[in-house]
Design a protein around this motif. Structure first.
Motif, mmCIF file in Angstrom:
data_model
loop_
_atom_site.group_PDB
_atom_site.id
_atom_site.type_symbol
_atom_site.label_atom_id
_atom_site.label_comp_id
_atom_site.label_asym_id
_atom_site.label_seq_id
_atom_site.Cartn_x
_atom_site.Cartn_y
_atom_site.Cartn_z
ATOM 1 N N LYS A 34 0.830 -1.218 0.000
ATOM 2 C CA LYS A 34 0.000 0.000 0.000
ATOM 3 C C LYS A 34 0.861 1.263 0.000
ATOM 4 N N PHE A 35 1.929 1.256 0.795
ATOM 5 C CA PHE A 35 2.802 2.428 0.904
ATOM 6 C C PHE A 35 4.242 2.036 0.574
ATOM 7 N N LYS A 36 4.949 2.960 -0.072
ATOM 8 C CA LYS A 36 6.325 2.708 -0.488
ATOM 9 C C LYS A 36 7.280 3.507 0.386
ATOM 10 N N PHE A 37 8.250 2.812 0.998
ATOM 11 C CA PHE A 37 9.254 3.476 1.825
ATOM 12 C C PHE A 37 10.653 3.178 1.288
ATOM 13 N N ALA A 38 11.615 3.993 1.703
ATOM 14 C CA ALA A 38 12.969 3.924 1.155
ATOM 15 C C ALA A 38 13.676 2.621 1.509
ATOM 16 N N GLU A 39 14.386 2.081 0.521
ATOM 17 C CA GLU A 39 15.285 0.943 0.728
ATOM 18 C C GLU A 39 16.699 1.423 0.419
ATOM 19 N N PRO A 40 17.486 1.769 1.424
ATOM 20 C CA PRO A 40 18.839 2.289 1.196
ATOM 21 C C PRO A 40 19.701 1.319 0.393
ATOM 22 N N GLN A 41 20.449 1.863 -0.553
ATOM 23 C CA GLN A 41 21.328 1.052 -1.408
ATOM 24 C C GLN A 41 22.749 1.098 -0.851
ATOM 25 N N ILE A 42 23.077 0.098 -0.044
ATOM 26 C CA ILE A 42 24.373 0.033 0.628
ATOM 27 C C ILE A 42 25.236 -1.018 -0.072
ATOM 28 N N PRO A 43 26.521 -0.711 -0.314
ATOM 29 C CA PRO A 43 27.391 -1.656 -1.025
ATOM 30 C C PRO A 43 27.578 -2.980 -0.280
ATOM 31 N N GLN A 71 4.701 12.697 8.986
ATOM 32 C CA GLN A 71 4.579 14.111 9.349
ATOM 33 C C GLN A 71 3.587 14.849 8.461
ATOM 34 N N LYS A 72 3.361 14.317 7.278
ATOM 35 C CA LYS A 72 2.426 14.944 6.333
ATOM 36 C C LYS A 72 0.998 14.454 6.513
ATOM 37 N N GLN A 73 0.800 13.493 7.415
ATOM 38 C CA GLN A 73 -0.520 12.890 7.591
ATOM 39 C C GLN A 73 -1.181 13.365 8.884
ATOM 40 N N THR A 74 -2.483 13.200 8.932
ATOM 41 C CA THR A 74 -3.229 13.531 10.140
ATOM 42 C C THR A 74 -3.264 12.321 11.065
ATOM 43 N N PRO A 75 -3.472 12.517 12.363
ATOM 44 C CA PRO A 75 -3.599 11.376 13.274
ATOM 45 C C PRO A 75 -4.704 10.413 12.843
ATOM 46 N N GLU A 76 -5.772 10.969 12.273
ATOM 47 C CA GLU A 76 -6.891 10.127 11.819
ATOM 48 C C GLU A 76 -6.460 9.218 10.669
ATOM 49 N N PHE A 77 -5.673 9.784 9.754
ATOM 50 C CA PHE A 77 -5.177 8.994 8.619
ATOM 51 C C PHE A 77 -4.302 7.847 9.110
ATOM 52 N N ILE A 78 -3.415 8.152 10.043
ATOM 53 C CA ILE A 78 -2.508 7.126 10.564
ATOM 54 C C ILE A 78 -3.279 6.007 11.251
ATOM 55 N N LEU A 79 -4.281 6.382 12.028
ATOM 56 C CA LEU A 79 -5.078 5.367 12.724
ATOM 57 C C LEU A 79 -5.877 4.526 11.737
ATOM 58 N N GLU A 80 -6.477 5.175 10.754
ATOM 59 C CA GLU A 80 -7.311 4.464 9.775
ATOM 60 C C GLU A 80 -6.476 3.518 8.901
ATOM 61 N N ASN A 81 -5.229 3.876 8.666
ATOM 62 C CA ASN A 81 -4.362 3.085 7.786
ATOM 63 C C ASN A 81 -3.287 2.313 8.559
ATOM 64 N N ARG A 82 -3.502 2.143 9.842
ATOM 65 C CA ARG A 82 -2.485 1.526 10.686
ATOM 66 C C ARG A 82 -2.051 0.144 10.194
ATOM 67 N N ASN A 83 -3.001 -0.682 9.824
ATOM 68 C CA ASN A 83 -2.651 -2.029 9.372
ATOM 69 C C ASN A 83 -1.795 -2.002 8.112
ATOM 70 N N ASP A 84 -2.196 -1.158 7.150
ATOM 71 C CA ASP A 84 -1.444 -1.064 5.896
ATOM 72 C C ASP A 84 -0.068 -0.431 6.116
ATOM 73 N N LEU A 85 0.006 0.560 7.006
ATOM 74 C CA LEU A 85 1.291 1.175 7.317
ATOM 75 C C LEU A 85 2.245 0.161 7.944
ATOM 76 N N CYS A 86 1.733 -0.597 8.891
ATOM 77 C CA CYS A 86 2.567 -1.622 9.542
ATOM 78 C C CYS A 86 3.006 -2.683 8.547
ATOM 79 N N ALA A 87 2.070 -3.104 7.682
ATOM 80 C CA ALA A 87 2.407 -4.126 6.686
ATOM 81 C C ALA A 87 3.465 -3.617 5.712
#
Length: 331
Positions: free
Chosen positions: A194-203, A221-237
């Motif tokens: 659901k959400f894409k986060f950084a994968e550092p490219q380390i040698p 930081q760009k999201q509201t507390p409501e958004f974070i709570l509503e999307n908690r499962n997808d964020l964790c996954a």
């Protein structure tokens, strides 16, 4: 001659004792510390105090459960490094006192070596050489195990550990400590893509997780507390998926470089369901032999200290009573 060893683990916030006889674990007792939850992390002074309260009853229970007496012991093994120095001191001094009173040798054990050798506890165990992805709150390493006592770190984190990444991102999501297991719990109900986060490219085979934490921080930081709570499962996954992918991609690279296809995991984060299922799936796809310890041998425990102590005993690797613990130590 039969060899019976008592092992003590006190590197952080688990007071543990185990008894090993001829490489077989007879007992494995762990006393956890809940006092740290309200502080959002382990408080070293409180941890050492709890160890002092717990160590006698824990050792006593381990001896009783093993069906032996103190006079049956051939050696005392203990975690010498690394860890919280106050916590290590409690276990070290107890082990030294017991060794002196019983007149048996003392065996110092490196905590991370013990995590790797936890894979030698089950009946179905890898043969040498094997690769071990060791993942905990303080360490992330790929280890090439050539023998029980010949281990080479061929890759490690250059900044944060994977376990710390789990706990810190959990805190950003507003989850209580320890947050890693909660991310795992919620992740099983969410969409990992659901959400894409950084994968550092380390040698080479090294890892980095600081960039991932920053990526999650900036996104939240760009999201509201409501958004974070509503999307908690997808964020964790999505967070869990990213961390697991970073780990497994490096493991594939390690197998390709060493041509060693017996692969294990170890450390507290090896209890994570996403990592366990991901490794099993990858192993089936790549034709690896995969070995995963029982949950009781993943987190800090004394059984892994005992099995390591047993192999060190067979090689006469003892330490003097003047030995001191070390908060940090190389292998």
């Amino acid at each position: 001659m039969s060899v019976t060893i008592l092992a003590i683990e006190s590197s952080c916030d688990e007071t543990a004792a185990a008894v090993c006889k001829d490489g077989m674990i007879l007992s494995n007792i762990i006393a956890s510390q809940s006092v740290h939850e309200k502080y959002g992390g382990v408080v070293p002074e409180l941890a050492s105090r709890a160890h002092m309260q717990n160590i006698v009853p824990v050792v006593d229970q381990a001896i009783k459960n093993a069906g032996i007496t103190l006079t049956d012991l051939n050696a005392i093994a203990f975690t010498q490094a690394p860890g919280l120095i106050g916590s290590l001191l409690v276990g070290t001094q107890f082990a030294k006192s017991l060794s002196l009173s019983l007149g048996v040798p003392l065996i110092g054990v490196h905590h991370m070596q013990a995590h790797v050798l936890a894979n030698l506890i089950p009946d179905e165990k890898p043969s040498f050489p094997f690769l071990c992805l060791t993942v905990s709150g303080g360490h992330t390493q790929i280890v090439l195990a050539k023998s029980a006592l010949e281990l080479e770190v061929i890759g490690e984190t250059i900044d944060d550990a994977a376990g710390e990444a789990f706990d810190k991102t959990a805190k950003l999501l507003g989850l209580p400590y320890p947050g890693g297991p909660l991310i795992d719990q919620y992740a099983q109900l969410g969409d990992p893509l659901k959400f894409k986060f950084a994968e550092p490219q380390i040698p080479e085979l090294n890892f980095s997780f600081s960039g991932l934490k920053t990526s999650v921080l900036y996104f939240l930081q760009k999201q509201t507390p409501e958004f974070i709570l509503e999307n908690r499962n997808d964020l964790c996954a999505s967070i869990q998926y990213t961390i697991v992918q970073i780990l497994l991609k490096k493991l594939v690279k390690a197998v390709n470089q060493t041509n060693v296809k017996q692969v294990c995991i170890a450390g507290g984060v090896s209890a994570n369901s996403g990592l366990r299922t991901g490794l099993i799936s990858l192993g089936q796809k790549k034709g690896w032999q995969v070995f995963i310890p029982d949950f009781s041998f993943c987190t800090d425990n004394a059984a892994m200290i005992a099995i390591t102590g047993y192999h060190k005993y067979l090689s006469n690797q003892f330490v003097p009573l003047s030995v001191n613990p070390s908060a940090r130590a190389e292998w």
